[in-house]
Write a protein that holds these residues in place. Structure first.
Motif, PDB file in Angstrom:
ATOM      1  N   ALA A   1       0.864  -1.193   0.017  1.00  0.00           N
ATOM      2  CA  ALA A   1      -0.068  -0.014  -0.059  1.00  0.00           C
ATOM      3  C   ALA A   1       0.718   1.039   0.036  1.00  0.00           C
ATOM      4  N   LYS A   2       2.104   1.146  -0.705  1.00  0.00           N
ATOM      5  CA  LYS A   2       3.009   2.310  -0.570  1.00  0.00           C
ATOM      6  C   LYS A   2       2.576   3.545  -1.277  1.00  0.00           C
ATOM      7  N   LYS A   3       1.520   3.576  -2.089  1.00  0.00           N
ATOM      8  CA  LYS A   3       0.962   4.538  -2.499  1.00  0.00           C
ATOM      9  C   LYS A   3       0.261   5.566  -1.629  1.00  0.00           C
ATOM     10  N   LYS A   4      -0.437   4.880  -0.680  1.00  0.00           N
ATOM     11  CA  LYS A   4      -1.232   5.515   0.348  1.00  0.00           C
ATOM     12  C   LYS A   4      -0.702   5.962   1.442  1.00  0.00           C
ATOM     13  N   ILE A   5       0.723   5.557   1.680  1.00  0.00           N
ATOM     14  CA  ILE A   5       1.545   6.086   2.923  1.00  0.00           C
ATOM     15  C   ILE A   5       2.785   6.590   2.505  1.00  0.00           C
ATOM     16  N   SER A   6       3.523   7.110   3.475  1.00  0.00           N
ATOM     17  CA  SER A   6       4.817   7.590   3.263  1.00  0.00           C
ATOM     18  C   SER A   6       5.842   6.578   2.808  1.00  0.00           C
ATOM     19  N   PRO A   7       6.720   6.663   1.774  1.00  0.00           N
ATOM     20  CA  PRO A   7       7.459   5.656   1.384  1.00  0.00           C
ATOM     21  C   PRO A   7       8.476   5.345   2.624  1.00  0.00           C
ATOM     22  N   ASP A   8       8.758   6.179   3.554  1.00  0.00           N
ATOM     23  CA  ASP A   8       9.648   6.110   4.670  1.00  0.00           C
ATOM     24  C   ASP A   8       9.230   4.974   5.616  1.00  0.00           C
ATOM     25  N   ILE A   9       7.828   4.756   5.703  1.00  0.00           N
ATOM     26  CA  ILE A   9       7.221   3.788   6.831  1.00  0.00           C
ATOM     27  C   ILE A   9       7.786   2.590   6.462  1.00  0.00           C
ATOM     28  N   PRO A  10       7.730   2.009   5.252  1.00  0.00           N
ATOM     29  CA  PRO A  10       8.372   0.553   5.102  1.00  0.00           C
ATOM     30  C   PRO A  10       9.700   0.561   5.382  1.00  0.00           C
ATOM     31  N   VAL A  11      10.606   1.505   4.937  1.00  0.00           N
ATOM     32  CA  VAL A  11      11.895   1.653   5.466  1.00  0.00           C
ATOM     33  C   VAL A  11      12.074   1.528   6.989  1.00  0.00           C
ATOM     34  N   LEU A  12      11.426   2.299   7.581  1.00  0.00           N
ATOM     35  CA  LEU A  12      11.371   2.234   9.311  1.00  0.00           C
ATOM     36  C   LEU A  12      11.086   1.085   9.705  1.00  0.00           C
ATOM     37  N   LEU A  13      10.063   0.146   9.026  1.00  0.00           N
ATOM     38  CA  LEU A  13       9.624  -1.127   9.696  1.00  0.00           C
ATOM     39  C   LEU A  13      10.742  -2.004   9.348  1.00  0.00           C
ATOM     40  N   ASN A  14      11.163  -2.090   8.102  1.00  0.00           N
ATOM     41  CA  ASN A  14      12.393  -3.226   7.784  1.00  0.00           C
ATOM     42  C   ASN A  14      13.634  -2.771   8.687  1.00  0.00           C
ATOM     43  N   VAL A  15      14.095  -1.534   9.056  1.00  0.00           N
ATOM     44  CA  VAL A  15      14.930  -1.451  10.057  1.00  0.00           C
ATOM     45  C   VAL A  15      14.732  -1.793  11.467  1.00  0.00           C
ATOM     46  N   LEU A  16      13.359  -1.659  11.888  1.00  0.00           N
ATOM     47  CA  LEU A  16      12.960  -2.061  13.184  1.00  0.00           C
ATOM     48  C   LEU A  16      12.911  -3.623  13.343  1.00  0.00           C
ATOM     49  N   HIS A  17      12.721  -4.099  12.038  1.00  0.00           N
ATOM     50  CA  HIS A  17      12.534  -5.642  12.197  1.00  0.00           C
ATOM     51  C   HIS A  17      13.698  -6.385  12.353  1.00  0.00           C
ATOM     52  N   HIS A  18      14.980  -5.843  12.244  1.00  0.00           N
ATOM     53  CA  HIS A  18      16.331  -6.163  12.471  1.00  0.00           C
ATOM     54  C   HIS A  18      16.552  -5.914  13.951  1.00  0.00           C
ATOM     55  N   VAL A  19      15.873  -5.300  14.581  1.00  0.00           N
ATOM     56  CA  VAL A  19      16.421  -4.907  16.007  1.00  0.00           C
ATOM     57  C   VAL A  19      15.509  -5.300  17.058  1.00  0.00           C
ATOM     58  N   ILE A  20      13.970  -5.019  16.856  1.00  0.00           N
ATOM     59  CA  ILE A  20      13.085  -5.137  17.993  1.00  0.00           C
ATOM     60  C   ILE A  20      13.022  -6.647  18.297  1.00  0.00           C
ATOM     61  N   PRO A  21      12.586  -7.799  17.361  1.00  0.00           N
ATOM     62  CA  PRO A  21      12.619  -9.188  17.793  1.00  0.00           C
ATOM     63  C   PRO A  21      14.057  -9.452  18.568  1.00  0.00           C
ATOM     64  N   ALA A  22      14.973  -9.050  17.812  1.00  0.00           N
ATOM     65  CA  ALA A  22      16.338  -9.475  18.659  1.00  0.00           C
ATOM     66  C   ALA A  22      16.570  -8.790  20.077  1.00  0.00           C
ATOM     67  N   ALA A  23      16.023  -7.549  20.126  1.00  0.00           N
ATOM     68  CA  ALA A  23      15.926  -7.337  21.629  1.00  0.00           C
ATOM     69  C   ALA A  23      15.034  -7.841  22.610  1.00  0.00           C
ATOM     70  N   LEU A  24      13.802  -8.427  22.010  1.00  0.00           N
ATOM     71  CA  LEU A  24      12.922  -8.896  22.690  1.00  0.00           C
ATOM     72  C   LEU A  24      12.907 -10.171  23.086  1.00  0.00           C
ATOM     73  N   ASN A  25      13.336 -10.969  22.103  1.00  0.00           N
ATOM     74  CA  ASN A  25      13.704 -12.595  22.242  1.00  0.00           C
ATOM     75  C   ASN A  25      14.209 -13.127  23.442  1.00  0.00           C
ATOM     76  N   PRO A  26      15.336 -12.618  23.865  1.00  0.00           N
ATOM     77  CA  PRO A  26      15.974 -13.233  25.027  1.00  0.00           C
ATOM     78  C   PRO A  26      15.503 -12.614  26.201  1.00  0.00           C
ATOM     79  N   ILE A  27      14.757 -11.505  26.366  1.00  0.00           N
ATOM     80  CA  ILE A  27      13.998 -10.945  27.562  1.00  0.00           C
ATOM     81  C   ILE A  27      12.647 -12.036  27.582  1.00  0.00           C
ATOM     82  N   VAL A  28      11.965 -12.220  26.587  1.00  0.00           N
ATOM     83  CA  VAL A  28      10.727 -12.878  26.798  1.00  0.00           C
ATOM     84  C   VAL A  28      11.169 -14.448  27.536  1.00  0.00           C
TER      85      VAL A  28
END
Length: 319
Positions: free
Chosen positions: A268-295
């Motif tokens: 749905a990139k035409k309806k949202i800012s092109p930077d949103i998928p970029v942000l989510l792609n970056v966060l996908h490489h760090v949020i699960p990595a940070a939360l996995n060992p804590i959980v």
């Protein structure tokens, strides 16, 4: 400088510029601190988990070996992506060499697939533990974990190697500004003056083959687990059985939710800012990595006990 078939002049590109959040430059400022903290948390928590499993003899079991393998994958993924993103945020170091870009592309695709495959093996581990508890010690052995690790490495290393190869063989006609924080396959290949239909198709095939098959097997495993749990008649047995799967299920949710949101925002990139998928792609490489060992650390009594023993031993050594 060489003439290309379609009449364009092909200039050899020696490096790329990662034009991170070009449309939302203020994002770099407010993202730099939380991203730094998430990175430190991911590195610290996964290191503590690995050291605890390595030093604590009571944790030398297949389930914890799988967890330590997941932690190693998280560390590599984080180190491949986040330091470069932070260097762009803090020091405006946008340049990345031609070969470093394709190496990053390969590691991201390979290790993401390996992480997905590890979740699938962990789902099978929980399936055997709940549906066939008497056979668990004979099925889920150290030998099984070793074979699962070799399969995970071989499958993903071989299938994803063609993603950077197909991208690297394209002709880049002078354009070298990537509208992304990382060297994502399609963000890089669209700079080429060649037809990239093959790259798009292959990326889609690999994604559905690896992540799609893993997710299907995970869903099957949990369907059988749920069916077995609902048949339990003993009071509290169902809750106990589900609690052993809780940590693993939460980790899968972290991993798949961010990935699915990224996919849908990309569609749905035409309806949202092109930077949103970029942000989510970056966060996908760090949020699960940070939360996995804590959980796992919070929900697993044996790991909590192992960390307590290590801390106690460290205090005694200081004295």
């Amino acid at each position: 400088m060489t003439a290309h078939q379609n009449g364009t002049i092909s200039v050899q590109v020696s490096d790329f510029l990662l034009n991170c959040f070009a449309r939302s430059p203020s994002w770099k400022l407010w993202l730099s601190l939380p991203l730094s903290l998430l990175f430190l948390l991911a590195m610290g928590a996964n290191s503590v988990l690995l050291i605890t499993i390595w030093l604590e003899a009571s944790l030398h079991e297949p389930m914890y070996y799988l967890l330590s393998f997941l932690s190693l994958l998280d560390i590599v993924l984080c180190l491949t992506v986040i330091p470069k993103v932070l260097a762009i945020f803090w020091f405006d170091l946008k340049s990345i060499s031609f070969y470093a870009c394709f190496l990053q592309m390969y590691i991201m695709n390979c290790f993401l697939g390996m992480e997905s495959c590890t979740f699938m093996v962990m789902a099978y581990d929980r399936y055997v533990a709940i549906c066939h508890p008497l056979r668990y010690p004979s099925i889920i052995t150290d030998h099984f974990v070793a074979k699962a690790a070799i399969f995970t490495l071989a499958r993903n290393a071989l299938l994803t190697i063609f993603i950077p190869i197909l991208s690297a063989r394209l002709h880049y006609c002078g354009k070298n500004i990537i509208d992304n924080c990382i060297c994502a396959n399609l963000s890089v290949s669209k700079l080429s003056c060649d037809n990239i239909a093959l790259n798009r198709i292959f990326q889609l095939i690999v994604a559905w083959t690896l992540l799609g098959s893993d997710l299907t097997l995970i869903i099957f495993s949990y369907t059988f687990i749920l069916r077995a749990v609902l048949r339990l008649k003993t009071k509290g047995a169902a809750a106990k059985a589900l609690s052993t799967c809780g940590s693993h299920f939460i980790l899968i949710l972290f991993f798949s939710t961010i990935l699915l949101v990224f996919v849908f925002t990309h569609i749905a990139k035409k309806k949202i800012s092109p930077d949103i998928p970029v942000l989510l792609n970056v966060l996908h490489h760090v949020i699960p990595a940070a939360l996995n060992p804590i959980v796992y650390g919070v929900r697993t009594q044996e790991i909590k006990e192992g960390i307590r023993k290590l801390l106690k031993r460290a205090r005694e050594n200081r004295k």
